[in-house]
Design a protein around this motif. Structure first.
Motif, PDB file in Angstrom:
ATOM      1  N   VAL A  18       0.857  -1.192   0.000  1.00 41.93           N
ATOM      2  CA  VAL A  18       0.000   0.000   0.000  1.00 41.93           C
ATOM      3  C   VAL A  18       0.891   1.239   0.000  1.00 41.93           C
ATOM      4  N   GLY A  19       0.548   2.211  -0.829  1.00 45.15           N
ATOM      5  CA  GLY A  19       1.295   3.463  -0.867  1.00 45.15           C
ATOM      6  C   GLY A  19       2.510   3.432  -1.772  1.00 45.15           C
ATOM      7  N   GLN A  54      -4.195  -0.998  -9.390  1.00 41.11           N
ATOM      8  CA  GLN A  54      -3.963   0.443  -9.459  1.00 41.11           C
ATOM      9  C   GLN A  54      -2.507   0.803  -9.184  1.00 41.11           C
ATOM     10  N   ARG A  55      -1.758  -0.094  -8.583  1.00 45.42           N
ATOM     11  CA  ARG A  55      -0.371   0.194  -8.201  1.00 45.42           C
ATOM     12  C   ARG A  55       0.624  -0.028  -9.335  1.00 45.42           C
ATOM     13  N   ARG A  72      -8.207   4.698 -10.952  1.00 45.18           N
ATOM     14  CA  ARG A  72      -6.862   4.338 -10.497  1.00 45.18           C
ATOM     15  C   ARG A  72      -6.264   5.471  -9.687  1.00 45.18           C
ATOM     16  N   ARG A  73      -6.400   6.700 -10.174  1.00 47.84           N
ATOM     17  CA  ARG A  73      -5.852   7.851  -9.458  1.00 47.84           C
ATOM     18  C   ARG A  73      -6.509   7.995  -8.084  1.00 47.84           C
ATOM     19  N   VAL A  74      -7.818   7.862  -8.024  1.00 48.21           N
ATOM     20  CA  VAL A  74      -8.535   7.973  -6.749  1.00 48.21           C
ATOM     21  C   VAL A  74      -8.047   6.907  -5.769  1.00 48.21           C
ATOM     22  N   LEU A  75      -7.909   5.681  -6.245  1.00 48.36           N
ATOM     23  CA  LEU A  75      -7.440   4.600  -5.368  1.00 48.36           C
ATOM     24  C   LEU A  75      -6.029   4.874  -4.861  1.00 48.36           C
ATOM     25  N   GLU A  77      -4.620   7.865  -4.561  1.00 48.49           N
ATOM     26  CA  GLU A  77      -4.707   8.987  -3.620  1.00 48.49           C
ATOM     27  C   GLU A  77      -5.168   8.504  -2.253  1.00 48.49           C
ATOM     28  N   GLU A  78      -6.112   7.563  -2.228  1.00 45.16           N
ATOM     29  CA  GLU A  78      -6.586   6.999  -0.958  1.00 45.16           C
ATOM     30  C   GLU A  78      -5.470   6.266  -0.226  1.00 45.16           C
ATOM     31  N   GLU A  79      -4.489   5.748  -0.973  1.00 40.09           N
ATOM     32  CA  GLU A  79      -3.338   5.066  -0.372  1.00 40.09           C
ATOM     33  C   GLU A  79      -2.217   6.059  -0.047  1.00 40.09           C
ATOM     34  N   GLU A  80      -2.484   7.334  -0.281  1.00 38.11           N
ATOM     35  CA  GLU A  80      -1.524   8.416  -0.025  1.00 38.11           C
ATOM     36  C   GLU A  80      -0.279   8.331  -0.900  1.00 38.11           C
TER      37      GLU A  80
END
Length: 104
Positions: A18-19, A54-55, A72-75, A77-80
């Protein structure tokens, strides 16, 4: 049933934390196929549910995905995941450094 290259892609994508992100070319190199970025893209078009699809982004941080690029961008962004002012992922700040994988 995915071929061994696709299966290798999915195994690597499943490990991206994540991230963090990885590029199509990076995944291809990890699988011992340095010119196989396009094949990674084809594998990702059919990726199994539950993978953090998305990564996986372009080498320059651009987000591919056609109609799914906004999602993908939203996901991300949610992962910072950090973005540059031009909208690309800041690869220097969040590119995952994984282990060489190899095809089984």
């Amino acid at each position: 049933m995915p071929n061994s290259f696709s299966q290798g892609v999915y195994e690597i994508v499943a490990k991206i934390p994540v991230g963090e992100v990885a590029s199509y070319g990076q995944i291809a190199r990890m699988l011992g196929k340095p010119r196989g970025a396009r094949e990674v893209g084809w594998a990702m078009r059919n990726c199994p549910e539950g993978l953090p699809w998305q990564r996986v982004v372009m080498a320059d941080g651009s987000i591919a995905g056609g109609p799914y690029s906004e999602l993908r961008r939203v996901l991300l962004e949610e992962e910072e995941v950090p973005f540059l002012v031009d909208g690309r992922v800041n690869m220097k700040a969040c590119q995952w450094i994984g282990e060489p994988h190899g095809i089984h």
